[in-house]
Design a protein around this motif. Sequence first.
Motif, mmCIF file in Angstrom:
data_model
loop_
_atom_site.group_PDB
_atom_site.id
_atom_site.type_symbol
_atom_site.label_atom_id
_atom_site.label_comp_id
_atom_site.label_asym_id
_atom_site.label_seq_id
_atom_site.Cartn_x
_atom_site.Cartn_y
_atom_site.Cartn_z
ATOM 1 N N TRP A 398 0.809 -1.215 0.000
ATOM 2 C CA TRP A 398 0.000 0.000 0.000
ATOM 3 C C TRP A 398 0.846 1.270 0.000
ATOM 4 N N PHE A 399 1.906 1.274 0.810
ATOM 5 C CA PHE A 399 2.634 2.519 1.049
ATOM 6 C C PHE A 399 4.071 2.483 0.542
ATOM 7 N N GLY A 400 4.422 1.509 -0.312
ATOM 8 C CA GLY A 400 5.774 1.445 -0.848
ATOM 9 C C GLY A 400 6.059 2.565 -1.840
ATOM 10 N N GLN A 401 7.329 2.737 -2.138
ATOM 11 C CA GLN A 401 7.758 3.768 -3.088
ATOM 12 C C GLN A 401 7.221 3.453 -4.482
ATOM 13 N N ARG A 402 6.764 4.505 -5.168
ATOM 14 C CA ARG A 402 6.265 4.341 -6.533
ATOM 15 C C ARG A 402 6.295 5.689 -7.228
ATOM 16 N N GLU A 403 6.200 5.632 -8.565
ATOM 17 C CA GLU A 403 6.173 6.857 -9.367
ATOM 18 C C GLU A 403 4.752 7.405 -9.379
ATOM 19 N N GLU A 404 4.570 8.574 -8.768
ATOM 20 C CA GLU A 404 3.245 9.197 -8.736
ATOM 21 C C GLU A 404 3.413 10.678 -8.464
#
Length: 751
Positions: A398-404
Motif C-alpha cells: 500500500w505505502f511502498g515507493q512508486r512513481e506518482e
Amino acid sequence: MAAQPPSMHLRGLQTARARLEAWLEAERDQLVLWLPVALGGGVTAWFLLPDAVTWRAALLAAGATALFAAALGRGGRAGRAVTIGALAFALGLSLVWWRAERAAAPVLTRPAIARLTARVERVDRLPARDMVRVRLTDLVWQDRAPRPAPTRIRVNIALADAPGALAPNARIALRVRLMPPPPPAVPGAYDFARVAWFDGIGATGRALGKPAIVAGGASGEPLRARLSRHIQARLAGSAGGIAAALATGDTGGIAEEDQEAMRRSGLAHLLSVSGLHITAVVGLTMLLAARLLALNMRLALTGRVPLLAAAIAAATAVGYTLLTGSEVPTIRSCVAALLVLVALALGREALTLRLVAAGALVVLLLWPESLAGPSFQLSFAAVTAIIALAEHPRVRGWFGQREEGLIPRMLRGLGSLLLTGLAVELALLPIAVFHFHKAGIYGALANIVAIPLTTFVAMPLEALALALDIVGAGAPAWWLAGHALSALLLIARTVAAAPGAVAALPAMPHGAFALMVAGGLWLALWRTRWRRLGLLPLAVGAAWALATAPPDLLVTGDGRHVALRVDGGRVALLRERAGDYARDMLTENGGSDDEPVLLSAQRQAQCSRDLCRADVIRDGRRWRILATRSAYLVPVRELIAACRSADIVISERRLPRGCTPRWLRLDRATLAQTGGVALTLATGRVMTVRQAGDRHPWVLAAAPAFTAARPKSGDYRKGWTRFGEKRPMRGPTVRRPQERLSEPMPDAYTR
C-alpha cells in the motif's frame, strides 16, 4: 471399537512433529525474536512468584524443560528452540533475583525526624512544582540514627529554601522528616517501594527549613542542569519546560496541568526522550555531517563519507543519551540507533524487528527490573508495532515507493502516518490501562500533527537556537521555537478537553494483561498465517478486562482515605482535605475520570464531624458502610452499637474488640496486615496490596512497619476502651454477610 495399533499413534506423532518442524523452518528468521521474550518471561515470573522456594522451583522446572527438550529434540528446530527458550527464562529469573539481592540496602521502617549531613548524588529541579528533589548518600547522622538507618535517601526541598549552589557532590547539612518508601496505596496503584529498592533508596522525605552547604557547590553542576536552566531562561512556562525535556529529558519545568493534558491527548511520549528524539538527533547530525564531509573531494571520491557521518552520528547519540540521564527508553533508542548506523555502514537493511530484539536484550541483561515499569513496556511496544506493521507485505504494497504525483504521494504518506498512529495506539492501549487505568481515544489523530511538528520544526529550531546562543544571536530562533511549542501545547489542551478524550477503566487483572501481551507478541513476531492465532488470547484478555467491574470501595493502607463508588459511577471521598495525589489515585483506580465528590454531600450518606455512614445497594442487597473521619475518639458504647449495625467498618485507628460488623472490619491493626484494600460488593471480592506469603525483598524490608504495635498512651483515656494488645499476623476480619439490621445510627453520629 478396537484400539488403533501403536504404529498408528507413532505415525500421528511423527506427522505432527514434521508439521511443527516445517512451520518453524518457515519462521526460522523470526525465532531469534523470541529470545528477549523468554528472558522477560523469567523476569516476570520472579515478580509474580512469591518467595525463594517458588523461584528455585521455577529455575529447576526451566532446567528440566531444557534437558527434556534437548533429549527428545534430536537436533530438530523445535527442540533447540525450547531448550534455548527455557535457558533464557532461567537466565532472566536469575538476573533479576541477583539484581534484587545486589541492590539490598537498609530501609526505614518508621517515620523519623533527624539532622544529618550528606553528599548530594543527584539534583532534579522541579520549578513547576515549586521544589527541588535531591538524592543523598554518604549519610552522617547528627542525632541518634534511626534503626535501621538508610544509606541513600530522596528528599524534597522547597524551591525558596534550596541553596543556589546546590549541585551533585556537594555536601549539605539539613533537618529532614523521613518516611519509609510507600507501597501501593490501594491495589493497582504505583509501587514506589519496589522502584526505591532497586535504586537503593531507603527513605523519602522533605527538608525542614533551609539546608546549608558544608562543602562543594555549583562548580560541579552537571551540564544537564545548566542546559535545562539556560533553556528555561529563554522560554518561560510550560513551553520552556517542554524545550528542556526535548534537550535534556528534564520535565520539572512543565506545569502539572499541561503534563496531564499531554497524557490525556496521547502526546506524553514526546516528553520522554526515546526513539523519536534519538532518531531526530541522529538523522539531523548524519545529514549535516554528510554534507560537510562531502565538501572534501578526497573523502567524497573514496566513498567514506557515509561511514564517517555514521560514526559522528553514533557519537552524538551516545552523548545525547548521557546528557538526558540515560533512562531506559533513551538507552534502548540509543542501542537501536547504533545498530541502525552499523547496518547502514554495512549496506544491510536497518529497521527490522531484530534490531528491536537486540535493544530489548541489552536492556534486560543490564536492568532486568525495568521490565516491570511502564516506560520499558510502552517504549518497546510502540517500536515493535511500528516495525511489525511496516514489514507486513500488504502494508508494504500500500505505502511502498512508486512513481506518482505530489498530491497522491502526500495522501499516501498521510495514510501511512494515520495507520501507524492507530497501530501504536492499539499496542499501547492495554499497557496504559494496566498501569494508569486510562486510555486516550484521539491519540492517533493528535500524533499526526504533533510528531511532525516536534521532529521537523520544534527540535531543529531549538538546536539552531542553542547553536546561535554561542554567539549571542539565538533570540529569533527561540521566538520561533516558543511558538512551535505553544502550538504543541494548544493541540494537547484541545484534544484533552474534547468530549470522550479519555476512557477510564478500573485496575486490570494480571491474567487479562498477560493474555493481551501474549496475543500481541504472537501477532507481531510471526509472519505466517499462524500469527492470526494471536487474536484469540488478545480478544479473551480484552473481554476479561472490559468485564471486570470497578471496585465499589477503596481504602488506603493507612485507613485515612476512603473512596466509595456512588450513583452515576462517580467516586465519593470520605475526607475533604485529601491531597491531589490521593484524589487522582483513588479516582483512577476507581475507574472514573470525573472529579471526585464529597461523601458527606451524597443523599445515601449521613456524616458527623467524626463518622460517616453510607448505604449502597449492589446486586439487590443493601450494604451499610461506617468510617471514622477525624482523629477524635468516639464513645465506645455508641461506636460498638454503630459497628453492629454496619456491614463494613473502616478506621485509621484500632477499633475496640466489641466493634463487630456483619462482614468486614478494616482498622489500623487489620490494614497493617493487608495494606490498601479494594472491595467489589456485588461479588464479595476483597483485593489487598499485601499478599500472604509475599517474600520479595522490599516487602520484607517494610515488614516491621506492618506489625501491630501497641497504641500510644494518649489512646488510653477515661471512658474509652483499652485495645492495645498485639495480634498475630492474619488477614482481614471477615464475617459471613447477613441480612441488614434495622438498628438506626446513634444520634451522636448524625449531627
